[in-house]
Design a protein around this motif. Structure first.
Motif, PDB file in Angstrom:
ATOM      1  N   VAL A 184       0.859  -1.182   0.000  1.00 42.31           N
ATOM      2  CA  VAL A 184       0.000   0.000   0.000  1.00 42.31           C
ATOM      3  C   VAL A 184       0.896   1.232   0.000  1.00 42.31           C
ATOM      4  O   VAL A 184       1.790   1.361   0.831  1.00 42.31           O
ATOM      5  CB  VAL A 184      -0.948   0.008   1.219  1.00 42.31           C
ATOM      6  CG1 VAL A 184      -1.761   1.296   1.250  1.00 42.31           C
ATOM      7  CG2 VAL A 184      -1.855  -1.212   1.185  1.00 42.31           C
ATOM      8  N   VAL A 185       0.648   2.131  -0.954  1.00 38.78           N
ATOM      9  CA  VAL A 185       1.429   3.352  -1.097  1.00 38.78           C
ATOM     10  C   VAL A 185       0.475   4.540  -1.059  1.00 38.78           C
ATOM     11  O   VAL A 185      -0.527   4.555  -1.770  1.00 38.78           O
ATOM     12  CB  VAL A 185       2.235   3.353  -2.413  1.00 38.78           C
ATOM     13  CG1 VAL A 185       3.071   4.614  -2.546  1.00 38.78           C
ATOM     14  CG2 VAL A 185       3.122   2.119  -2.506  1.00 38.78           C
ATOM     15  N   SER A 186       0.808   5.528  -0.234  1.00 36.59           N
ATOM     16  CA  SER A 186       0.006   6.747  -0.118  1.00 36.59           C
ATOM     17  C   SER A 186       0.456   7.787  -1.131  1.00 36.59           C
ATOM     18  O   SER A 186       1.517   7.642  -1.755  1.00 36.59           O
ATOM     19  CB  SER A 186       0.150   7.343   1.288  1.00 36.59           C
ATOM     20  OG  SER A 186      -0.373   6.459   2.245  1.00 36.59           O
ATOM     21  N   THR A 187      -0.313   8.859  -1.242  1.00 44.99           N
ATOM     22  CA  THR A 187       0.036   9.964  -2.122  1.00 44.99           C
ATOM     23  C   THR A 187       1.507  10.335  -1.923  1.00 44.99           C
ATOM     24  O   THR A 187       1.950  10.556  -0.798  1.00 44.99           O
ATOM     25  CB  THR A 187      -0.860  11.185  -1.831  1.00 44.99           C
ATOM     26  OG1 THR A 187      -2.219  10.822  -2.108  1.00 44.99           O
ATOM     27  CG2 THR A 187      -0.467  12.378  -2.672  1.00 44.99           C
ATOM     28  N   GLY A 188       2.255  10.351  -2.996  1.00 47.37           N
ATOM     29  CA  GLY A 188       3.692  10.630  -2.950  1.00 47.37           C
ATOM     30  C   GLY A 188       4.388   9.875  -4.059  1.00 47.37           C
ATOM     31  O   GLY A 188       3.813   9.672  -5.132  1.00 47.37           O
ATOM     32  N   ASP A 189       5.609   9.423  -3.798  1.00 43.74           N
ATOM     33  CA  ASP A 189       6.420   8.811  -4.840  1.00 43.74           C
ATOM     34  C   ASP A 189       6.952   7.443  -4.438  1.00 43.74           C
ATOM     35  O   ASP A 189       7.182   7.180  -3.258  1.00 43.74           O
ATOM     36  CB  ASP A 189       7.633   9.696  -5.165  1.00 43.74           C
ATOM     37  CG  ASP A 189       7.227  11.055  -5.700  1.00 43.74           C
ATOM     38  OD1 ASP A 189       6.272  11.117  -6.494  1.00 43.74           O
ATOM     39  OD2 ASP A 189       7.868  12.053  -5.321  1.00 43.74           O
ATOM     40  N   ILE A 190       7.163   6.591  -5.439  1.00 40.79           N
ATOM     41  CA  ILE A 190       7.980   5.391  -5.285  1.00 40.79           C
ATOM     42  C   ILE A 190       9.309   5.751  -5.930  1.00 40.79           C
ATOM     43  O   ILE A 190       9.351   6.206  -7.076  1.00 40.79           O
ATOM     44  CB  ILE A 190       7.336   4.164  -5.963  1.00 40.79           C
ATOM     45  CG1 ILE A 190       6.008   3.828  -5.293  1.00 40.79           C
ATOM     46  CG2 ILE A 190       8.292   2.973  -5.923  1.00 40.79           C
ATOM     47  CD1 ILE A 190       5.228   2.712  -5.969  1.00 40.79           C
ATOM     48  N   GLU A 191      10.391   5.575  -5.168  1.00 39.83           N
ATOM     49  CA  GLU A 191      11.697   6.058  -5.605  1.00 39.83           C
ATOM     50  C   GLU A 191      12.709   4.929  -5.755  1.00 39.83           C
ATOM     51  O   GLU A 191      12.677   3.955  -5.007  1.00 39.83           O
ATOM     52  CB  GLU A 191      12.248   7.060  -4.585  1.00 39.83           C
ATOM     53  CG  GLU A 191      11.372   8.271  -4.400  1.00 39.83           C
ATOM     54  CD  GLU A 191      11.810   9.156  -3.254  1.00 39.83           C
ATOM     55  OE1 GLU A 191      11.515  10.360  -3.321  1.00 39.83           O
ATOM     56  OE2 GLU A 191      12.446   8.647  -2.293  1.00 39.83           O
ATOM     57  N   GLN A 192      13.615   5.110  -6.707  1.00 38.12           N
ATOM     58  CA  GLN A 192      14.791   4.255  -6.857  1.00 38.12           C
ATOM     59  C   GLN A 192      15.954   5.017  -6.232  1.00 38.12           C
ATOM     60  O   GLN A 192      16.221   6.163  -6.602  1.00 38.12           O
ATOM     61  CB  GLN A 192      15.069   3.996  -8.335  1.00 38.12           C
ATOM     62  CG  GLN A 192      16.403   3.323  -8.599  1.00 38.12           C
ATOM     63  CD  GLN A 192      16.725   3.321 -10.074  1.00 38.12           C
ATOM     64  OE1 GLN A 192      16.179   2.536 -10.813  1.00 38.12           O
ATOM     65  NE2 GLN A 192      17.615   4.214 -10.494  1.00 38.12           N
ATOM     66  N   VAL A 193      16.634   4.397  -5.270  1.00 36.34           N
ATOM     67  CA  VAL A 193      17.771   5.026  -4.600  1.00 36.34           C
ATOM     68  C   VAL A 193      19.018   4.221  -4.966  1.00 36.34           C
ATOM     69  O   VAL A 193      19.122   3.042  -4.620  1.00 36.34           O
ATOM     70  CB  VAL A 193      17.573   5.049  -3.067  1.00 36.34           C
ATOM     71  CG1 VAL A 193      18.761   5.726  -2.391  1.00 36.34           C
ATOM     72  CG2 VAL A 193      16.260   5.740  -2.705  1.00 36.34           C
TER      73      VAL A 193
END
Length: 152
Positions: free
Chosen positions: A115-124
């Motif tokens: 579950v992901v909320s408003t925002g970003d999925i990031e590659q670090v």
């Protein structure tokens, strides 16, 4: 013989919207948005990557969920995918860990149920002069009416 349901319809029934793809671009030691969530929460039903440029230099790659409000969460722990070369065309999945978030893995499974909320999925990505590139793929369903997920 007639076909009752098409492959794309079956995928939508099982996995939801998508797949959405997002190219990482050439690796650098940085944080990049690969997907953006807007309008509430979504459930990622499948997440995987395909290496588009070989990864040949020691570096680590992690995936994070970085909400607009709240605390950043680790989706996949920082994993070295360059010391042992990762060839173009390799599929990156996830290897479950018993005490932490999963690692990226060539022999891993598709990650799902996040579950992901408003925002970003990031590659670090970290390392000295990391090389390579990955295209990330994601299928998802909205948990909040009107929530969306798009390439970053």
């Amino acid at each position: 013989m007639s076909v009752i349901i098409q492959g794309s319809q079956l995928r939508t029934l099982l996995l939801g919207n998508g797949p959405v793809s997002s190219a990482s671009g050439a690796f650098a030691a940085d944080t990049r948005t690969i997907f953006t969530v807007a309008g509430g929460e979504v459930m990622v039903t499948a997440l995987w990557g395909v290496v588009t440029t070989a990864i040949t230099v020691a570096n680590t790659v992690a995936l994070h969920a970085n909400p607009t409000t709240g605390t950043t969460g680790v989706i996949a722990t920082a994993t070295d995918i360059g010391t042992t070369d990762t060839a173009a065309g390799s599929v990156l999945g996830f290897r479950p860990q018993t005490d932490s978030a999963p690692d990226l893995a060539l022999d891993g499974a598709i990650l799902s149920g996040i579950v992901v909320s408003t925002g970003d999925i990031e590659q670090v990505t970290t390392g000295t002069n990391p090389d390579g590139a990955v295209t990330w793929y994601c299928t998802w369903v909205p948990l909040t009416t009107g929530a969306t997920l798009v390439a970053g």
